[in-house]
Enzyme design. Structure first.
Site, PDB file in Angstrom:
ATOM      1  N   GLY A  58       5.556   3.039  10.293  1.00 26.31           N
ATOM      2  CA  GLY A  58       6.223   1.962  11.020  1.00 26.31           C
ATOM      3  C   GLY A  58       7.491   2.469  11.656  1.00 26.31           C
ATOM      4  CB  CYS A  85       4.775   7.916   8.269  1.00 20.58           C
ATOM      5  SG  CYS A  85       6.176   8.359   9.291  1.00 20.58           S
ATOM      6  CE1 TYR A  86      10.476   1.801   6.650  1.00 25.04           C
ATOM      7  CE2 TYR A  86       8.580   0.575   5.820  1.00 25.04           C
ATOM      8  CZ  TYR A  86       9.951   0.710   5.968  1.00 25.04           C
ATOM      9  OH  TYR A  86      10.784  -0.230   5.441  1.00 25.04           O
ATOM     10  CG  HIS A 180       1.192   9.839  11.371  1.00 23.79           C
ATOM     11  ND1 HIS A 180       1.198   8.493  11.083  1.00 23.79           N
ATOM     12  CD2 HIS A 180       2.477  10.182  11.616  1.00 23.79           C
ATOM     13  CE1 HIS A 180       2.434   8.037  11.159  1.00 23.79           C
ATOM     14  NE2 HIS A 180       3.232   9.041  11.477  1.00 23.79           N
ATOM     15  CD  GLU A 182      -2.457   7.722  10.616  1.00 27.41           C
ATOM     16  OE1 GLU A 182      -2.776   8.211   9.519  1.00 27.41           O
ATOM     17  OE2 GLU A 182      -1.295   7.389  10.904  1.00 27.41           O
ATOM     18  CG  ASP A 238     -16.168  -7.445  23.535  1.00 25.34           C
ATOM     19  OD1 ASP A 238     -16.559  -6.306  23.221  1.00 25.34           O
ATOM     20  OD2 ASP A 238     -14.974  -7.715  23.737  1.00 25.34           O
ATOM     21  CE  LYS A 380     -14.715  -3.297  24.410  1.00 25.15           C
ATOM     22  NZ  LYS A 380     -14.483  -4.691  24.835  1.00 25.15           N
TER      23      LYS A 380
END
Ligand code: XMP
Length: 524
Positions: A58, A85-86, A180, A182, A238, A380
């Site tokens: 964050g 991280c945060y 990170h 990710e 969608d 998505k």
């Protein structure tokens, strides 16, 4: 089949731009997860029933002032926790450690030395140093760092600028990482998440496209029974996937309403009909409403007025048609998980909002239809994967996004049929060439904009005095910021020649080199 949601992870969001990426990594590992804001009521966190928790990064600092906290009751659940991280800093600080400002911020690649032989990082490494230390190439983005390890924790990773880049309390299965995992720059990121999710939290891998389809079909059948359902089919990803899914689940109980507003791309209306009605046997009612839309747009040149006019007329026409389907009890919508998160309803479960921020302004709530939203839990990329498995052609599933008001916001100022026809042709040439040159999938969105100004040109001996179009192509991850695409000059030259040679009304082609910000992707 066991319930797909049995094994799940809860992500607490501290505002990182990477939070949704964390969720996607978890899903890609075959595990269902949701994102809750960090300050949600603790009961909701507990009742979610996760097998483990991830605390996101964050933008805040834990130093001074009121800063987002980790709910300490979380640790009483005795379930695994991974702070990123945060998330790691807040956890470290609240559990008795200390966080300090690093002096200067660190953004970018770093080499991390894995230490302490933890379950999380054991045998995961990119290379070894001469001394035999396992090293990881990772992505760092932080200003603060942990300066003192909280009691009960040991050092799990370190770098030169962040000597405490990872901490672990293995008896409680609590881990923290300063980098990170990710982002794709962290090469072993996927391995680290998988280790945490499968090995440490004990989750299986049930969350797959095939299982999602099977379970959605069962859910839809249980929900609607023998009732009839209507769906506004736009041709976008969608709504197309909802159509395919519902058709598989309930066949002829589904009626799709496809409104051709005359502002669609080249041959788009025919493609939608041929794919869904002819090919897949979905019951689709096509409403040709070009004249009505063009009449409504006459005299309007303000972009917001145009958007409103298009949105309102869409609703009017949809309602007229829905009234004719008087047996319908359900309205299907292509709401997806990021819409749910954005509507800030993710945590409370109260959000049963109609997709109002999107496309055509939303449908009125007084339609007295109940909502069925089978993509509500999906990202998505998951929607696309399901679309492919349900037999929608790749070309449709991976089509660039198209705004609800369509060409209405790509013809600057007042819209008319001649401009729309011209724009459709120019856009078609650009897209066709992008596909031919294998560039289509390399850009996030590409289209042509019609400028209602005239410019002088020359063909043979004759002078031309015709319209101008701009090519627009951008690269972006989230459409919130974007860079203009660096398309090859030869390619741009070829497209521009084709457009000017083949379309008489156009005497000049320009290329838009505005980023977002300060520009937007669309021109209106
Ligand atoms: P902007 O122009 O805001 O576009 O940078 C960001 C993304 O949103 C799409 N867009 C819209 N989509 N209705 C939509 O459904 C709209 O009114 C609308 N305006 C912009 C745009 O195509 C891009 O993908």
């Amino acid at each position: 089949m066991s319930d797909l949601h049995d094994d799940k992870i809860l992500i607490l969001d501290y505002g990182s731009q990477y939070t949704q990426l964390i969720a996607r990594r978890v899903r890609e590992a075959g595990v269902y997860c949701e994102i809750y804001p960090w300050d949600v009521e603790f009961e909701q966190i507990r009742d979610f029933g996760a097998r483990g928790f991830i605390l996101s990064g964050g933008p805040e600092s834990t130093i001074g002032g009121e800063t987002p906290e980790v709910p300490l009751e979380l640790f009483d659940l005795e379930l695994p926790v991974l702070g990123i991280c945060y998330g790691m800093q807040a956890m470290a600080q609240q559990l008795g450690g200390r966080v300090e400002n690093a002096g200067k911020s660190e953004f970018g690649y770093a080499s991390v030395r894995a230490c302490g032989h933890t379950e999380l990082l054991r045998d995961i490494q990119d290379y070894q140093t001469d001394e035999g230390h396992g090293m990881l190439d990772v992505w760092m983005s932080h200003g603060d760092r942990v300066a003192e390890i909280p009691p009960g924790f040991k050092l799990m990773a370190s770098t030169e600028s962040a000597p405490i880049a990872g901490i672990a309390d293995e008896s409680r299965r609590i881990y923290g990482l300063q980098f990170h995992p990710e982002v794709t720059h962290t090469k072993q990121g996927v391995a680290i998440y998988r280790r945490f999710i499968h090995h440490i939290c004990g989750c299986g891998s049930e969350w797959t496209s095939a299982n999602i389809i099977e379970s959605s079909i069962a859910d839809v059948r249980a929900k609607v029974g023998t009732d009839e359902v209507i769906l506004g089919l736009s041709g976008g990803v969608d709504s197309s996937v909802v159509a395919a899914l519902l058709h598989t689940a309930i066949g002829d109980q589904l009626t799709c309403i496809f409104v051709d507003n005359g502002l669609l791309r080249y041959q788009e209306g025919d493609q939608v009909m041929s794919q869904f009605a002819d090919h897949m046997g979905v019951r689709v009612i096509r409403i040709d409403a070009e004249d009505r839309f063009l009449a409504k747009l006459e005299g309007l040149s303000d972009p917001e007025d145009k958007r409103k006019a298009i949105g309102n007329l869409f609703i009017e026409i949809f309602e007229e048609q829905a009234d004719k389907q008087n047996n319908a009890r359900w309205l299907a919508q292509g709401t997806i998980y990021p819409d749910v998160i954005e509507s800030a309803g993710a945590a409370t479960g109260k959000a049963h909002l109609i997709k109002s921020h999107h496309n055509v302004g939303g449908l009125p709530e007084d339609m007295k239809l109940e909502l069925v939203e089978p993509l509500r839990e999906l990202f998505k990329d998951e929607v696309r994967q399901i679309g492919i498995e349900l037999g929608i052609p790749r070309e449709m599933v991976y089509r660039h996004p198209f705004p609800g008001p369509g060409l209405g916001v790509r013809i600057l100022g007042e819209v008319n049929k001649a401009f729309a026809d011209t724009l459709r042709l120019a856009d078609h040439i650009f897209i066709e060439e992008l596909r031919k040159h294998d560039l289509y999938d390399q850009v996030s969105q590409a289209f042509v904009v019609f400028l209602p100004v005239k410019s002088v040109g020359v063909t043979g001996d004759g002078r031309r005095y015709n319209h101008v179009v701009s090519l627009r192509a951008v690269e972006t991850i989230d459409f919130m910021t974007a860079r203009w695409a660096d398309l090859p000059y030869d390619f741009l030259d070829h497209v521009s020649r084709r457009i000017m040679n083949e379309i008489e009304d156009i005497s000049r082609v320009v290329y838009d080199i505005s980023g977002k910000p300060p520009g937007t992707i669309e021109w209106e």
